[in-house]
Design a protein around this motif. Structure first.
Motif, PDB file in Angstrom:
ATOM      1  N   GLY A 123       0.899  -1.415   0.349  1.00 57.96           N
ATOM      2  CA  GLY A 123       0.133  -0.183   0.309  1.00 57.96           C
ATOM      3  C   GLY A 123       1.111   0.760   0.003  1.00 57.96           C
ATOM      4  O   GLY A 123       2.175   1.493   0.228  1.00 57.96           O
ATOM      5  N   GLU A 124       0.452   2.605  -0.542  1.00 54.70           N
ATOM      6  CA  GLU A 124       1.571   3.691  -0.290  1.00 54.70           C
ATOM      7  C   GLU A 124       2.042   4.176   0.477  1.00 54.70           C
ATOM      8  O   GLU A 124       2.854   4.228   1.071  1.00 54.70           O
ATOM      9  N   GLN A 125       1.298   3.638   1.905  1.00 58.00           N
ATOM     10  CA  GLN A 125       2.206   3.727   3.005  1.00 58.00           C
ATOM     11  C   GLN A 125       3.053   3.114   3.732  1.00 58.00           C
ATOM     12  O   GLN A 125       4.266   3.669   3.867  1.00 58.00           O
ATOM     13  N   ASP A 126       2.745   1.164   3.291  1.00 52.40           N
ATOM     14  CA  ASP A 126       4.070   1.295   3.237  1.00 52.40           C
ATOM     15  C   ASP A 126       4.923   1.010   1.655  1.00 52.40           C
ATOM     16  O   ASP A 126       6.557   0.648   2.822  1.00 52.40           O
ATOM     17  N   TYR A 131      10.460   3.474   1.639  1.00 52.22           N
ATOM     18  CA  TYR A 131      11.310   3.959   1.083  1.00 52.22           C
ATOM     19  C   TYR A 131      12.300   5.051   1.826  1.00 52.22           C
ATOM     20  O   TYR A 131      13.823   5.159   1.669  1.00 52.22           O
ATOM     21  N   ASP A 132      11.517   4.984   2.834  1.00 52.91           N
ATOM     22  CA  ASP A 132      12.570   6.146   3.773  1.00 52.91           C
ATOM     23  C   ASP A 132      13.501   4.856   4.645  1.00 52.91           C
ATOM     24  O   ASP A 132      14.583   5.324   5.024  1.00 52.91           O
ATOM     25  N   LEU A 133      12.209   3.857   4.827  1.00 51.23           N
ATOM     26  CA  LEU A 133      14.210   2.710   5.087  1.00 51.23           C
ATOM     27  C   LEU A 133      15.130   2.117   4.738  1.00 51.23           C
ATOM     28  O   LEU A 133      15.978   2.422   5.413  1.00 51.23           O
ATOM     29  N   LEU A 134      15.006   2.360   3.173  1.00 51.42           N
ATOM     30  CA  LEU A 134      15.895   1.707   2.803  1.00 51.42           C
ATOM     31  C   LEU A 134      17.054   3.271   2.665  1.00 51.42           C
ATOM     32  O   LEU A 134      17.891   3.192   2.371  1.00 51.42           O
ATOM     33  N   ASP A 135      16.351   5.061   2.339  1.00 51.21           N
ATOM     34  CA  ASP A 135      17.210   5.323   1.516  1.00 51.21           C
ATOM     35  C   ASP A 135      17.817   5.765   3.420  1.00 51.21           C
ATOM     36  O   ASP A 135      18.711   6.449   3.158  1.00 51.21           O
TER      37      ASP A 135
END
Length: 150
Positions: A123-126, A131-135
Motif C-alpha cells: 500500500g501507499e504507506q508501506d 522508501y524511507d527505511l532504505l534511504d
C-alpha cells in the motif's frame, strides 16, 4: 509475515540478500531482453541520474576503469550513451545517456515484473515507509553519491 521475536542485523542482512538476489535476477533477465548485459543495463541506470565521469562510474559500479571502457564502447556503438569532454577539465570524459539509452533503460524497468509485482502489493504507506527505511540504510552509500560528473 512479521517475526515473533526481535529481528537482529544478521536476519536483516539475510533478507536483504534474498531481496537483492531476486531483484538482480529480474534486472538481468530484463536487460538481456534488450540484448544488454547486467553491467550495461546498470550503466544506463546510473546515467539516468545525470552525467557521470568515467572514473566516478567505475567507482559506483565497483569495477576497474578498463571494464567501464569496454562497457561504454559497446553502449556507444548502439547509440545508448555518448562521451563528452568536461567543460571544466578537458582531461575528464563525462558519460551522458542518449534518448535511445533512456528508452532502453525504461524498457528494462518496465520488464522487471517480479520486482514491480512485489512492490505493487504494498500500500501507499508501506511503500513510503520502505522508501524511507532504505534511504536511511543506504544514505552514505557510494552508489547514492551526487551526480556531479567531476
Amino acid at each position: 509475515m512479521a517475526p515473533t521475536s526481535p529481528v537482529d542485523t544478521a536476519q536483516l542482512m539475510e533478507l536483504l540478500s534474498v531481496a537483492l538476489g531476486a531483484y538482480y535476477g529480474d534486472f538481468t533477465a530484463a536487460a538481456a531482453s534488450e540484448n544488454l548485459t547486467a553491467s550495461q543495463g546498470k550503466t544506463l541506470t546510473v546515467l539516468r541520474r545525470g552525467p557521470v565521469a568515467m572514473r566516478a562510474l567505475a567507482d559506483r559500479m565497483a569495477c576497474d576503469a578498463s571494464n567501464v571502457t569496454g562497457i561504454i564502447n559497446r553502449l556507444e556503438k548502439r547509440d545508448l550513451v555518448r562521451r563528452e569532454t568536461s567543460a571544466t577539465d578537458r582531461r575528464v570524459t563525462t558519460l551522458v545517456i542518449t534518448p535511445e539509452g533512456e528508452r532502453v533503460a525504461e524498457a528494462i524497468r518496465a520488464k522487471m515484473r517480479t520486482t514491480q509485482d512485489g512492490l505493487d502489493r504494498l500500500g501507499e504507506q508501506d511503500r513510503e515507509r520502505l522508501y524511507d527505511l532504505l534511504d536511511r540504510v543506504f544514505a552514505n552509500s557510494a552508489c547514492r553519491s551526487s551526480t556531479n560528473p567531476e
